[in-house]
Design a protein around this motif. Structure first.
Motif, PDB file in Angstrom:
ATOM      1  N   GLY A 144       0.946 -22.755  16.727  1.00  0.00           N
ATOM      2  CA  GLY A 144      -0.282 -22.277  16.107  1.00  0.00           C
ATOM      3  C   GLY A 144      -0.190 -22.128  14.615  1.00  0.00           C
ATOM      4  N   GLY A 145       0.993 -22.214  14.043  1.00  0.00           N
ATOM      5  CA  GLY A 145       1.139 -22.161  12.601  1.00  0.00           C
ATOM      6  C   GLY A 145       1.208 -20.757  12.051  1.00  0.00           C
ATOM      7  N   LEU A 146       1.526 -20.716  10.778  1.00  0.00           N
ATOM      8  CA  LEU A 146       1.593 -19.447  10.075  1.00  0.00           C
ATOM      9  C   LEU A 146       0.450 -19.348   9.091  1.00  0.00           C
ATOM     10  CD1 LEU A 146       5.433 -19.211   9.306  1.00  0.00           C
ATOM     11  CD2 LEU A 146       4.163 -18.054  11.117  1.00  0.00           C
ATOM     12  N   TYR A 147       0.080 -18.125   8.817  1.00  0.00           N
ATOM     13  CA  TYR A 147      -1.006 -17.864   7.887  1.00  0.00           C
ATOM     14  C   TYR A 147      -0.526 -16.909   6.806  1.00  0.00           C
ATOM     15  CZ  TYR A 147      -4.074 -19.990  11.323  1.00  0.00           C
ATOM     16  OH  TYR A 147      -4.665 -20.872  12.186  1.00  0.00           O
ATOM     17  N   ASN A 148      -1.175 -17.020   5.652  1.00  0.00           N
ATOM     18  CA  ASN A 148      -0.927 -16.108   4.553  1.00  0.00           C
ATOM     19  C   ASN A 148      -2.163 -15.219   4.428  1.00  0.00           C
ATOM     20  OD1 ASN A 148       0.446 -15.106   2.192  1.00  0.00           O
ATOM     21  ND2 ASN A 148      -1.116 -16.161   0.999  1.00  0.00           N
ATOM     22  N   ALA A 149      -1.958 -13.915   4.384  1.00  0.00           N
ATOM     23  CA  ALA A 149      -3.066 -12.981   4.208  1.00  0.00           C
ATOM     24  C   ALA A 149      -2.847 -12.189   2.930  1.00  0.00           C
ATOM     25  CB  ALA A 149      -3.160 -12.041   5.403  1.00  0.00           C
ATOM     26  N   ASN A 150      -3.824 -12.230   2.064  1.00  0.00           N
ATOM     27  CA  ASN A 150      -3.818 -11.393   0.865  1.00  0.00           C
ATOM     28  C   ASN A 150      -4.722 -10.205   1.167  1.00  0.00           C
ATOM     29  OD1 ASN A 150      -2.156 -13.018  -0.844  1.00  0.00           O
ATOM     30  ND2 ASN A 150      -3.855 -14.462  -0.919  1.00  0.00           N
ATOM     31  N   VAL A 151      -4.139  -9.021   1.171  1.00  0.00           N
ATOM     32  CA  VAL A 151      -4.848  -7.815   1.585  1.00  0.00           C
ATOM     33  C   VAL A 151      -4.816  -6.788   0.459  1.00  0.00           C
ATOM     34  CG1 VAL A 151      -4.991  -6.023   3.356  1.00  0.00           C
ATOM     35  CG2 VAL A 151      -3.937  -8.213   3.907  1.00  0.00           C
ATOM     36  N   VAL A 152      -5.949  -6.199   0.184  1.00  0.00           N
ATOM     37  CA  VAL A 152      -6.033  -5.067  -0.732  1.00  0.00           C
ATOM     38  C   VAL A 152      -6.513  -3.893   0.102  1.00  0.00           C
ATOM     39  CG1 VAL A 152      -7.152  -4.110  -2.798  1.00  0.00           C
ATOM     40  CG2 VAL A 152      -6.580  -6.548  -2.700  1.00  0.00           C
ATOM     41  N   PHE A 153      -5.720  -2.812   0.083  1.00  0.00           N
ATOM     42  CA  PHE A 153      -6.101  -1.639   0.881  1.00  0.00           C
ATOM     43  C   PHE A 153      -5.759  -0.365   0.130  1.00  0.00           C
ATOM     44  CE2 PHE A 153      -1.858  -2.946   2.114  1.00  0.00           C
ATOM     45  CZ  PHE A 153      -1.126  -1.763   2.170  1.00  0.00           C
ATOM     46  N   ASN A 154      -6.472   0.676   0.479  1.00  0.00           N
ATOM     47  CA  ASN A 154      -6.289   1.986  -0.152  1.00  0.00           C
ATOM     48  C   ASN A 154      -5.692   2.971   0.843  1.00  0.00           C
ATOM     49  OD1 ASN A 154      -7.506   1.085  -2.504  1.00  0.00           O
ATOM     50  ND2 ASN A 154      -9.514   1.799  -1.913  1.00  0.00           N
ATOM     51  N   MET A 155      -4.775   3.794   0.375  1.00  0.00           N
ATOM     52  CA  MET A 155      -4.278   4.943   1.119  1.00  0.00           C
ATOM     53  C   MET A 155      -4.626   6.164   0.290  1.00  0.00           C
ATOM     54  SD  MET A 155      -0.622   3.868   2.718  1.00  0.00           S
ATOM     55  CE  MET A 155      -0.604   3.276   4.386  1.00  0.00           C
ATOM     56  N   PHE A 156      -4.923   7.261   0.955  1.00  0.00           N
ATOM     57  CA  PHE A 156      -5.457   8.431   0.262  1.00  0.00           C
ATOM     58  C   PHE A 156      -4.514   9.619   0.311  1.00  0.00           C
ATOM     59  CE2 PHE A 156      -8.888   5.828   1.948  1.00  0.00           C
ATOM     60  CZ  PHE A 156      -9.589   5.554   0.775  1.00  0.00           C
ATOM     61  N   PHE A 157      -4.730  10.541  -0.638  1.00  0.00           N
ATOM     62  CA  PHE A 157      -3.974  11.800  -0.672  1.00  0.00           C
ATOM     63  C   PHE A 157      -4.832  12.860  -1.341  1.00  0.00           C
ATOM     64  CE2 PHE A 157      -3.040   9.627  -4.615  1.00  0.00           C
ATOM     65  CZ  PHE A 157      -3.026  10.626  -5.572  1.00  0.00           C
ATOM     66  N   GLN A 158      -4.425  14.108  -1.175  1.00  0.00           N
ATOM     67  CA  GLN A 158      -5.135  15.228  -1.784  1.00  0.00           C
ATOM     68  C   GLN A 158      -4.401  15.657  -3.054  1.00  0.00           C
ATOM     69  OE1 GLN A 158      -6.051  18.430   1.103  1.00  0.00           O
ATOM     70  NE2 GLN A 158      -4.924  17.142   2.526  1.00  0.00           N
ATOM     71  N   GLU A 159      -5.170  16.080  -4.032  1.00  0.00           N
ATOM     72  CA  GLU A 159      -4.563  16.577  -5.273  1.00  0.00           C
ATOM     73  C   GLU A 159      -4.098  18.002  -5.058  1.00  0.00           C
ATOM     74  OE1 GLU A 159      -5.561  16.686  -9.944  1.00  0.00           O
ATOM     75  OE2 GLU A 159      -7.124  17.338  -8.596  1.00  0.00           O
TER      76      GLU A 159
END
Length: 159
Positions: A144-159
């Motif tokens: 089935g082949g390989l794929y490249n995924a470019n992902v932008v994601f956010n993780m959050f925290f409290q100040e």
């Protein structure tokens, strides 16, 4: 004369019984409050797992590494871009929300990339996928082949 003494003693006994019952009631209320505080502490700990009180970048990276290993994908690159806090004009009782923005390039089978994305969004720490681009990486024949995924994601925290 003795009847007055008996009445006096009965009054003292009655007063002491009332005091004892009041103290028992106060102890029960304190125990209830302690139980509620312990529950609040557990809730705070749970929220702190989902949204830590500080950036805790090391924890975020460890979680990403664990998700990567469990999903059988390879991270080719990973960049971290902490975002500025939003400016609030009003005094708020809640803490400000901080954002760690990650940009990742991952390689794997299509189902593995889907697994990575699902695990990322279902992770203990809150994460939102902002952008995703998937392209063919390498053809390996029947697998089935390989794929490249470019992902932008956010993780959050409290100040």
């Amino acid at each position: 004369p003795e009847i007055y003494e008996i009445a006096k003693i009965r009054g003292e006994i009655s007063t002491k019984e009332n005091l004892f019952e009041n103290q028992q009631s106060a102890v029960a209320q304190v125990q209830t409050l302690l139980g509620e505080l312990q529950n609040a502490k557990r809730i705070e700990e749970t929220v702190s797992l989902a949204m830590p009180i500080k950036e805790n970048t090391t924890q975020a990276m460890n979680q990403i590494q664990g998700i990567t290993q469990n999903s059988n994908v390879v991270i080719q690159s990973l960049a971290l871009n902490p975002q500025p806090f939003e400016v609030t004009k009003k005094q708020s009782l809640s803490k400000r929300l901080g954002t760690l923005q990650f940009s990742a390039s991952i390689v794997g089978g299509y189902s593995n990339i889907k697994s990575f994305l699902a695990a990322l969004e279902g992770n203990v720490r809150l994460a939102n996928i902002q952008n995703l681009k998937i392209s063919r990486f390498v053809t390996t024949g029947a697998s089935g082949g390989l794929y490249n995924a470019n992902v932008v994601f956010n993780m959050f925290f409290q100040e």
